[in-house]
Design an enzyme around this catalytic site. Structure first.
Site, PDB file in Angstrom:
ATOM      1  N   ASP A 197       2.673  -8.709  -4.017  1.00 24.50           N
ATOM      2  CA  ASP A 197       2.454  -8.875  -2.491  1.00 24.50           C
ATOM      3  C   ASP A 197       1.382 -10.024  -2.134  1.00 24.50           C
ATOM      4  O   ASP A 197       0.435 -10.152  -2.647  1.00 24.50           O
ATOM      5  CB  ASP A 197       1.946  -7.597  -1.786  1.00 24.50           C
ATOM      6  CG  ASP A 197       3.149  -6.542  -2.332  1.00 24.50           C
ATOM      7  OD1 ASP A 197       4.314  -6.864  -2.471  1.00 24.50           O
ATOM      8  OD2 ASP A 197       2.515  -5.299  -2.412  1.00 24.50           O
TER       9      ASP A 197
HETATM   10  N1  URA Z   1       3.069  -2.822  -6.416  1.00 25.86           N
HETATM   11  C1  URA Z   1       2.790  -3.079  -5.011  1.00 25.86           C
HETATM   12  O1  URA Z   1       2.863  -2.295  -4.225  1.00 25.86           O
HETATM   13  N2  URA Z   1       2.434  -4.511  -4.587  1.00 25.86           N
HETATM   14  C2  URA Z   1       2.371  -5.496  -5.678  1.00 25.86           C
HETATM   15  O2  URA Z   1       2.063  -6.349  -5.292  1.00 25.86           O
HETATM   16  C3  URA Z   1       2.606  -5.137  -7.043  1.00 25.86           C
HETATM   17  C4  URA Z   1       3.136  -3.818  -7.307  1.00 25.86           C
END
Ligand code: URA
Length: 242
Positions: free
Chosen positions: A102
């Site tokens: 993310d």
């Molecule tokens: N899980 C998440 O919630 N975000 C990420 O960036 C990776 C795994």
């Protein structure tokens, strides 16, 4: 000499299975001749392979590990001109991230121009182990941590068994640091798992991907993978089919 479908996949045009479909559908030519059988082998530098009349742009495959800072997009381009992971790697090759973290998540992400390698690693069948460190709101009860390990019901189904451990707590601030190891790679999975137990993530970092760690790197830093590391990753995608 390499198999035609492998060469197509490596160029990032399609997965190997899709490449096979392209061949049998008559959409692939080698040196101008249509090839519809799957056994054909080609010499990458000598033979001219085209898919739908478009030549494969075969680059030498490259593999990088990046410590993605938070506030960076896991993509090879962005319409809004925001910072993207490829800004952090100096190469003239057309690399892209293997999966995604993310925007607000920091940590380990791989980048490559080897489409077949990326497709294989992202395939849910291979369940590559990923380790996250999350700072969460509140202090999760032991029971909730156990539930997380056993599997939580999320809107896209129950999560596979995981490992979770509270590393430290801050009673005054009412926060906890939790290590979570998962094998799946669903969208925003870690954040959704913590939300499901009522302890939303405040900060998230991926510390490990299979055997690879962020050792000796700072946010924004990266390095090419060593050949043996690429080989180990490849082995994970051939020796563990379910
Ligand atoms: N899980 C998440 O919630 N975000 C990420 O960036 C990776 C795994």
């Amino acid at each position: 000499m390499e198999r035609l479908q492998k060469v197509i996949a490596q160029a990032g045009v399609a997965s190997r299975r899709k490449a096979e479909e392209l061949i049998t559908a008559g959409r692939v030519t080698v040196n101008g001749k249509k090839v519809t059988e799957l056994g054909v082998k080609v010499t990458p530098v000598k033979d001219k392979v085209e898919v739908d009349g478009v030549p494969l742009d075969r680059e030498e495959p490259v593999y990088y590990l990046l410590y993605k800072p938070s506030g960076v997009i896991s993509a090879a381009k962005d319409d809004k001109n925001r910072q993207i992971v490829t800004d952090y790697v100096e190469t003239d090759k057309r690399i892209y991230p293997v999966g995604r973290l993310d925007y607000d998540t920091s940590g380990l992400i791989l980048l490559t121009n080897d489409g077949e390698f990326a497709n294989a690693l992202m395939h849910p069948r291979y369940n590559i182990e990923k380790e996250y460190i999350a700072k969460v709101k509140g202090i999760p009860e032991r029971e909730l941590i156990k539930k997380m390990e056993a599997g939580l019901r999320l809107e896209d189904g129950k999560t596979a068994p995981a490992k979770a451990k509270i590393m430290s707590i801050d009673k005054r601030k009412q926060t906890a640091i939790v290590r979570l190891i998962i094998h799946e790679g669903r969208n925003r999975q870690v954040r959704r798992m913590f939300e499901a137990i009522g302890h939303p993530v405040m900060k998230l970092k991926r510390e490990r991907y299979a055997h690879l760690t962020l050792e000796q790197l700072k946010p924004g830093g990266g390095r090419p993978l060593k050949p043996f590391e690429v080989k180990q990753l490849r082995e994970l995608t051939v020796t563990k089919p379910s």
